[in-house]
Design an enzyme around this catalytic site. Structure first.
Site, PDB file in Angstrom:
ATOM      1  N   SER A   1       1.431  94.258 -34.559  1.00  0.00           N
ATOM      2  CA  SER A   1       1.211  93.258 -33.511  1.00  0.00           C
ATOM      3  C   SER A   1       1.704  91.890 -33.957  1.00  0.00           C
ATOM      4  CB  SER A   1      -0.283  93.156 -33.194  1.00  0.00           C
ATOM      5  OG  SER A   1      -0.804  94.419 -32.887  1.00  0.00           O
TER       6      SER A   1
HETATM    7  N1  SAH Z   1      -3.178  97.379 -36.050  1.00  0.00           N
HETATM    8  C1  SAH Z   1      -1.806  97.746 -36.348  1.00  0.00           C
HETATM    9  C2  SAH Z   1      -0.907  97.811 -35.136  1.00  0.00           C
HETATM   10  C3  SAH Z   1      -1.270  98.913 -34.270  1.00  0.00           C
HETATM   11  S1  SAH Z   1       0.008  99.727 -33.396  1.00  0.00           S
HETATM   12  C4  SAH Z   1      -1.199  96.841 -37.393  1.00  0.00           C
HETATM   13  O1  SAH Z   1      -1.856  95.931 -37.865  1.00  0.00           O
HETATM   14  O2  SAH Z   1      -0.047  97.096 -37.770  1.00  0.00           O
HETATM   15  C5  SAH Z   1      -1.047 100.945 -32.705  1.00  0.00           C
HETATM   16  C6  SAH Z   1      -1.324 102.111 -33.610  1.00  0.00           C
HETATM   17  O3  SAH Z   1      -2.289 102.922 -32.950  1.00  0.00           O
HETATM   18  C7  SAH Z   1      -0.090 103.002 -33.838  1.00  0.00           C
HETATM   19  O4  SAH Z   1       0.152 103.135 -35.202  1.00  0.00           O
HETATM   20  C8  SAH Z   1      -0.495 104.329 -33.194  1.00  0.00           C
HETATM   21  O5  SAH Z   1       0.013 105.464 -33.881  1.00  0.00           O
HETATM   22  C9  SAH Z   1      -2.018 104.255 -33.276  1.00  0.00           C
HETATM   23  N2  SAH Z   1      -2.734 105.121 -32.339  1.00  0.00           N
HETATM   24  C10 SAH Z   1      -2.463 105.371 -31.046  1.00  0.00           C
HETATM   25  N3  SAH Z   1      -3.386 106.214 -30.537  1.00  0.00           N
HETATM   26  C11 SAH Z   1      -4.273 106.490 -31.540  1.00  0.00           C
HETATM   27  C12 SAH Z   1      -5.431 107.291 -31.646  1.00  0.00           C
HETATM   28  N4  SAH Z   1      -5.900 108.004 -30.622  1.00  0.00           N
HETATM   29  N5  SAH Z   1      -6.084 107.329 -32.833  1.00  0.00           N
HETATM   30  C13 SAH Z   1      -5.637 106.629 -33.902  1.00  0.00           C
HETATM   31  N6  SAH Z   1      -4.535 105.847 -33.864  1.00  0.00           N
HETATM   32  C14 SAH Z   1      -3.864 105.776 -32.705  1.00  0.00           C
END
Ligand code: SAH
Length: 217
Positions: free
Chosen positions: A62
């Site tokens: 993000s």
């Molecule tokens: N917080 C992260 C950015 C998140 S991007 C950072 O600091 O870099 C969103 C993430 O959520 C992605 O890696 C994606 O694979 C994950 N994601 C999506 N659905 C999910 C789920 N049901 N359980 C766990 N992770 C999930």
């Protein structure tokens, strides 16, 4: 490296402080954590720009303002146990680790969970545990959580997250509303959730199941 330190200081001043994030502990954590090490090597020169960046597997880290804003909205005091859904690069978890007692972070893409775990271990974030699992199940063995932060966009509030939230705790999550994503901060009061803030955001979608693919997509 010096250039990164300068870029990071500017990021904190121009993208966070000047845009209304005043929580000193949040500003300090973001001034200290080397964001450039959480992005792919080829993108390090853009790590402190005001944008999200690809981290492989169709996912993104993000943008700094979103990380700062979400962290500030949690109003952490230092003693909390936090659940993060969507570890991604591990950057948000590294910030949270400096501001809370314990962080459990769940990522469904196994390769991302592995690399985030490695980085967080290297940074001695000993109060963070990274789990490769479907975050929609939460982490029942560590519940209740004082705060839950979801960094991927859901279509509705997952009931399991409400179940795992302590009374009075905040659940912070983006929800898809027609063509827009809105960030909601919900506070649990008994069996009810009170929504206390909402802002427009842009996240990758929350998906279900574990992804085992090793190749970056
Ligand atoms: N917080 C992260 C950015 C998140 S991007 C950072 O600091 O870099 C969103 C993430 O959520 C992605 O890696 C994606 O694979 C994950 N994601 C999506 N659905 C999910 C789920 N049901 N359980 C766990 N992770 C999930």
């Amino acid at each position: 490296m010096r250039e990164y330190n300068v870029a990071r200081r500017r990021m904190v001043d121009e993208q966070l402080r000047e845009r209304g994030i005043t929580n000193q502990a949040v500003l300090q954590a973001m001034a200290e954590v080397p964001r450039h090490l959480f992005v792919p090597p080829g993108l390090r020169h853009r790590a402190y720009a005001a944008c999200a960046l690809p981290i492989g597997f169709g996912q993104t880290i993000s943008k700094p303002f979103t990380v700062g804003l979400m962290t500030a909205l949690l109003e952490l005091q230092g003693g909390e146990r936090i659940l993060e859904i969507g570890t991604g690069s591990g950057y948000q978890a590294a910030i949270l680790s400096r501001l809370a007692a314990e962080v459990v972070t769940v990522e469904r893409v196994i390769a991302l969970a592995d690399s985030a775990r490695e980085l967080l271990t290297a940074f001695e974030c000993t109060n963070v545990s990274v789990r490769a699992a479907d975050g929609l199940d939460g982490a029942p063995d560590r519940a209740p959580f004082d705060a839950i932060i979801v960094t991927a966009c859901a279509t509705e509030v997952p009931q399991e997250m409400v179940n795992q939230l302590a009374d009075g705790g905040y659940l912070l999550l983006p929800l898809q509303r027609q063509n827009d994503q809105v960030l909601y901060r919900c506070q649990r009061h008994g069996e009810q959730l009170r929504v206390s803030a909402s802002l427009p955001v842009g996240f990758v979608p929350l998906q279900t199941g574990l992804q085992e693919a090793r190749a970056s997509a």
